[in-house]
Design an enzyme around this catalytic site. Structure first.
Site, PDB file in Angstrom:
ATOM      1  N   GLY A   1       3.920   2.150   7.650  1.00 20.97           N
ATOM      2  CA  GLY A   1       2.676   2.561   8.305  1.00 20.97           C
ATOM      3  C   GLY A   1       2.349   4.035   8.192  1.00 20.97           C
ATOM      4  O   GLY A   1       1.373   4.492   8.775  1.00 20.97           O
TER       5      GLY A   1
ATOM      6  N   LYS B   1      14.318   7.368   1.493  1.00 14.87           N
ATOM      7  CA  LYS B   1      13.883   6.432   2.540  1.00 14.87           C
ATOM      8  C   LYS B   1      15.046   5.669   3.182  1.00 14.87           C
ATOM      9  O   LYS B   1      14.868   4.985   4.176  1.00 14.87           O
ATOM     10  CB  LYS B   1      12.909   5.394   1.945  1.00 14.87           C
ATOM     11  CG  LYS B   1      11.773   5.960   1.093  1.00 14.87           C
ATOM     12  CD  LYS B   1      10.748   6.647   1.934  1.00 14.87           C
ATOM     13  CE  LYS B   1       9.510   7.087   1.195  1.00 14.87           C
ATOM     14  NZ  LYS B   1       8.689   6.044   0.639  1.00 14.87           N
TER      15      LYS B   1
ATOM     16  N   ASP C   1       8.682   3.575   4.747  1.00  7.81           N
ATOM     17  CA  ASP C   1       8.914   4.976   5.124  1.00  7.81           C
ATOM     18  C   ASP C   1      10.378   5.209   5.460  1.00  7.81           C
ATOM     19  O   ASP C   1      10.906   6.289   5.222  1.00  7.81           O
ATOM     20  CB  ASP C   1       8.004   5.334   6.300  1.00  7.81           C
ATOM     21  CG  ASP C   1       6.554   5.167   5.897  1.00  7.81           C
ATOM     22  OD1 ASP C   1       6.129   5.857   4.962  1.00  7.81           O
ATOM     23  OD2 ASP C   1       5.863   4.307   6.473  1.00  7.81           O
TER      24      ASP C   1
ATOM     25  N   GLU D   1      -0.104  -5.227   6.068  1.00  4.88           N
ATOM     26  CA  GLU D   1       1.131  -5.389   5.287  1.00  4.88           C
ATOM     27  C   GLU D   1       2.058  -6.407   5.951  1.00  4.88           C
ATOM     28  O   GLU D   1       2.692  -7.213   5.267  1.00  4.88           O
ATOM     29  CB  GLU D   1       1.841  -4.041   5.163  1.00  4.88           C
ATOM     30  CG  GLU D   1       1.108  -3.066   4.255  1.00  4.88           C
ATOM     31  CD  GLU D   1       1.691  -1.665   4.268  1.00  4.88           C
ATOM     32  OE1 GLU D   1       1.470  -0.934   3.296  1.00  4.88           O
ATOM     33  OE2 GLU D   1       2.358  -1.300   5.251  1.00  4.88           O
TER      34      GLU D   1
ATOM     35  N   ASP E   1       6.285  -4.063  -1.467  1.00  2.00           N
ATOM     36  CA  ASP E   1       5.708  -2.957  -0.703  1.00  2.00           C
ATOM     37  C   ASP E   1       6.708  -1.808  -0.606  1.00  2.00           C
ATOM     38  O   ASP E   1       7.913  -2.019  -0.767  1.00  2.00           O
ATOM     39  CB  ASP E   1       5.340  -3.444   0.716  1.00  2.00           C
ATOM     40  CG  ASP E   1       4.162  -2.681   1.292  1.00  2.00           C
ATOM     41  OD1 ASP E   1       3.898  -1.542   0.843  1.00  2.00           O
ATOM     42  OD2 ASP E   1       3.508  -3.223   2.196  1.00  2.00           O
ATOM     43  N   GLY E   2       6.204  -0.625  -0.307  1.00  2.00           N
ATOM     44  CA  GLY E   2       7.059   0.527  -0.042  1.00  2.00           C
ATOM     45  C   GLY E   2       7.501   0.517   1.417  1.00  2.00           C
ATOM     46  O   GLY E   2       7.207  -0.409   2.178  1.00  2.00           O
TER      47      GLY E   2
ATOM     48  N   THR F   1       0.847  -1.197   0.000  1.00  2.00           N
ATOM     49  CA  THR F   1       0.000   0.000   0.000  1.00  2.00           C
ATOM     50  C   THR F   1       0.881   1.245   0.000  1.00  2.00           C
ATOM     51  O   THR F   1       1.966   1.231   0.586  1.00  2.00           O
ATOM     52  CB  THR F   1      -0.877  -0.014   1.273  1.00  2.00           C
ATOM     53  OG1 THR F   1      -1.733  -1.147   1.207  1.00  2.00           O
ATOM     54  CG2 THR F   1      -1.732   1.247   1.386  1.00  2.00           C
ATOM     55  N   GLY F   2       0.391   2.304  -0.625  1.00  7.87           N
ATOM     56  CA  GLY F   2       1.101   3.588  -0.547  1.00  7.87           C
ATOM     57  C   GLY F   2       1.370   4.173  -1.918  1.00  7.87           C
ATOM     58  O   GLY F   2       1.029   3.589  -2.955  1.00  7.87           O
TER      59      GLY F   2
HETATM   60  O1  DER Z   1       2.077   3.015   5.084  1.00 10.16           O
HETATM   61  C1  DER Z   1       2.758   2.131   4.610  1.00 10.16           C
HETATM   62  O2  DER Z   1       3.014   1.111   5.253  1.00 10.16           O
HETATM   63  C2  DER Z   1       3.367   2.338   3.268  1.00 10.16           C
HETATM   64  O3  DER Z   1       3.640   1.135   2.627  1.00 10.16           O
HETATM   65  C3  DER Z   1       4.657   3.090   3.449  1.00 10.16           C
HETATM   66  O4  DER Z   1       5.529   2.267   4.176  1.00 10.16           O
HETATM   67  C4  DER Z   1       5.229   3.579   2.153  1.00 10.16           C
HETATM   68  O5  DER Z   1       4.382   4.510   1.586  1.00 10.16           O
HETATM   69  P1  DER Z   1       4.836   5.470   0.416  1.00 10.16           P
HETATM   70  O6  DER Z   1       5.261   4.625  -0.713  1.00 10.16           O
HETATM   71  O7  DER Z   1       3.600   6.281   0.124  1.00 10.16           O
HETATM   72  O8  DER Z   1       5.943   6.348   0.939  1.00 10.16           O
END
Ligand code: DER
Length: 211
Positions: free
Chosen positions: A77, A103, A66, A85, A63-64, A7-8
């Site tokens: 998160g 990041k 932060d 996730e 996944d992305g 997500t993100g």
């Molecule tokens: O909220 C999350 O867990 C997202 O995966 C976050 O870790 C990365 O979100 P972004 O790609 O919008 O920076």
């Protein structure tokens, strides 16, 4: 393949790219969404979805993040989806993290707070417990109008800042998880198997893990 879909904003690009490959190349896989937002985006893009129960084990999840440190521990998160996730990452043989240079940090938590998903009635005691664990500032996450945000599980999120950074992410993660009223938190230790770092020119490099 069975693939967990994170997500993100970074994953939004990955979902678009997957959608393109499904349409243009007939790429075939079963996706498991980590949030309602990702589920909606995947449906709009025509990505095939199954439930986690239907998929059982996943070949990989992407996944992305932060923040990511040299040992590949993460804070996640920022978008509030870290509980699902983490569940999905734990089911995957590979967990591929997609980030840009901003990041990649020397130490987790120096700037980014740790998101903690809590049962609404436990906000006060969990805030106190986080303070005892060293959090200098803990804020209840709200929307622009000041209303506490609700996660996909209908819980709230506390953002706990550990000034100076987190010395031992794994130990802190275990301690936070032990607080009654905490569903889960955004420290991911021991899940990552691959890291891809994108740059502004469209290049991608892998990030080596230091021990
Ligand atoms: O909220 C999350 O867990 C997202 O995966 C976050 O870790 C990365 O979100 P972004 O790609 O919008 O920076």
């Amino acid at each position: 393949m069975r693939v967990g879909l994170g997500t993100g904003s970074t994953m939004a690009y990955a979902l678009e790219a997957l959608g393109r490959r499904v349409r243009e190349e007939g790429l075939s896989f079963s996706g498991v969404a980590t949030s309602m937002a990702t589920e909606q985006a995947a449906r709009r893009l025509g990505l095939p979805l199954v439930t986690l129960a239907e998929a059982d084990r996943l070949d990989m999840a992407m996944d992305g993040a932060d923040e990511i440190d040299p040992q590949w521990c993460l804070i996640k998160g920022g978008g509030g989806a870290h509980t699902r996730e983490k569940i999905v990452a734990a089911q995957a043989d590979r967990f591929v993290v997609l980030v840009d240079e901003s990041k990649v940090v020397r130490r987790l938590g120096s700037a980014f707070p740790v998101p903690v998903e809590v049962v609404p009635l436990a906000v006060h005691p969990v805030t106190e417990a986080l303070r005892r664990l060293g959090a200098s500032v803990t804020k209840l996450r709200t929307d622009e109008g000041g209303t506490p945000v609700h996660t996909d599980q209908d819980f709230h999120i506390l953002d706990a800042l550990f000034e100076g950074g987190i010395e031992n992410p794994e130990a802190l993660g275990r301690a936070i998880k032990n607080i009654p009223g905490v569903l889960d938190h955004g420290i991911f230790a021991g899940y990552t198997t691959d890291v891809l770092v994108g740059d502004e020119e469209g290049g991608v490099r892998t990030l080596a893990r230091s021990t």
